[in-house]
Design a protein around this motif. Sequence first.
Motif, mmCIF file in Angstrom:
data_model
loop_
_atom_site.group_PDB
_atom_site.id
_atom_site.type_symbol
_atom_site.label_atom_id
_atom_site.label_comp_id
_atom_site.label_asym_id
_atom_site.label_seq_id
_atom_site.Cartn_x
_atom_site.Cartn_y
_atom_site.Cartn_z
ATOM 1 N N GLY A 14 0.794 -1.228 0.000
ATOM 2 C CA GLY A 14 0.000 0.000 0.000
ATOM 3 C C GLY A 14 0.824 1.275 0.000
ATOM 4 O O GLY A 14 0.312 2.347 0.305
ATOM 5 N N ILE A 15 2.091 1.166 -0.348
ATOM 6 C CA ILE A 15 2.982 2.330 -0.353
ATOM 7 C C ILE A 15 3.051 2.905 -1.763
ATOM 8 O O ILE A 15 3.246 2.171 -2.732
ATOM 9 N N GLU A 16 2.900 4.215 -1.850
ATOM 10 C CA GLU A 16 2.961 4.901 -3.136
ATOM 11 C C GLU A 16 4.416 5.172 -3.519
ATOM 12 O O GLU A 16 5.208 5.630 -2.692
ATOM 13 N N THR A 17 4.763 4.880 -4.754
ATOM 14 C CA THR A 17 6.099 5.190 -5.267
ATOM 15 C C THR A 17 5.997 6.425 -6.160
ATOM 16 O O THR A 17 4.931 6.729 -6.686
ATOM 17 N N PHE A 18 7.118 7.131 -6.310
ATOM 18 C CA PHE A 18 7.092 8.377 -7.070
ATOM 19 C C PHE A 18 8.463 8.676 -7.649
ATOM 20 O O PHE A 18 9.425 7.973 -7.379
ATOM 21 N N ASN A 19 8.530 9.732 -8.448
ATOM 22 C CA ASN A 19 9.771 10.242 -9.035
ATOM 23 C C ASN A 19 10.546 9.153 -9.779
ATOM 24 O O ASN A 19 11.745 8.979 -9.587
ATOM 25 N N HIS A 20 9.834 8.441 -10.638
ATOM 26 C CA HIS A 20 10.464 7.416 -11.470
ATOM 27 C C HIS A 20 11.328 8.090 -12.526
ATOM 28 O O HIS A 20 10.942 9.118 -13.084
ATOM 29 N N ALA A 21 12.485 7.515 -12.805
ATOM 30 C CA ALA A 21 13.359 8.093 -13.828
ATOM 31 C C ALA A 21 14.226 7.013 -14.444
ATOM 32 O O ALA A 21 14.666 6.089 -13.761
ATOM 33 N N ASP A 22 14.423 7.143 -15.746
ATOM 34 C CA ASP A 22 15.425 6.367 -16.471
ATOM 35 C C ASP A 22 16.543 7.352 -16.779
ATOM 36 O O ASP A 22 16.292 8.424 -17.321
#
Length: 127
Positions: A96-104
């Motif tokens: 239930g944890i939100e992930t963010f700031n994805h980057a390649d």
Amino acid sequence: MSAAFLEHVNFTVADPVKTAANLCKWFGWHIRWQGPAIHDGLTYHVGNDDSYVAIYALGTPKNGQESSYATIGGLNHLGIVVEDLDTTEEKIKADGIETFNHADYEPGRRFYFRDENDIEFEVVSYA
């Protein structure tokens, strides 16, 4: 003489048993040691054979009000290298944890999340 390396980082959490279990589940780590600590606290050392995170609790810790990025000595985030970024993210999101700031980016991929202690993690893969 070999170069220096980071052995561990130590931070305070609300529930070291829960945090230790989550770190083991998300990152495939194990509990290296657990026991009494300074000021009648409790510490778990969670990691691999080379390095670990020491998670500490003393009674009921205070919630921080200041942004770590604006506080001298603040912990901004903890960077963890994994082989399979997508599988690791699935495990974290399943809780239930939100992930963010994805980057390649060169040379890898990353995302961030905050755990139940409001500690920010950067998870990166160079695979």
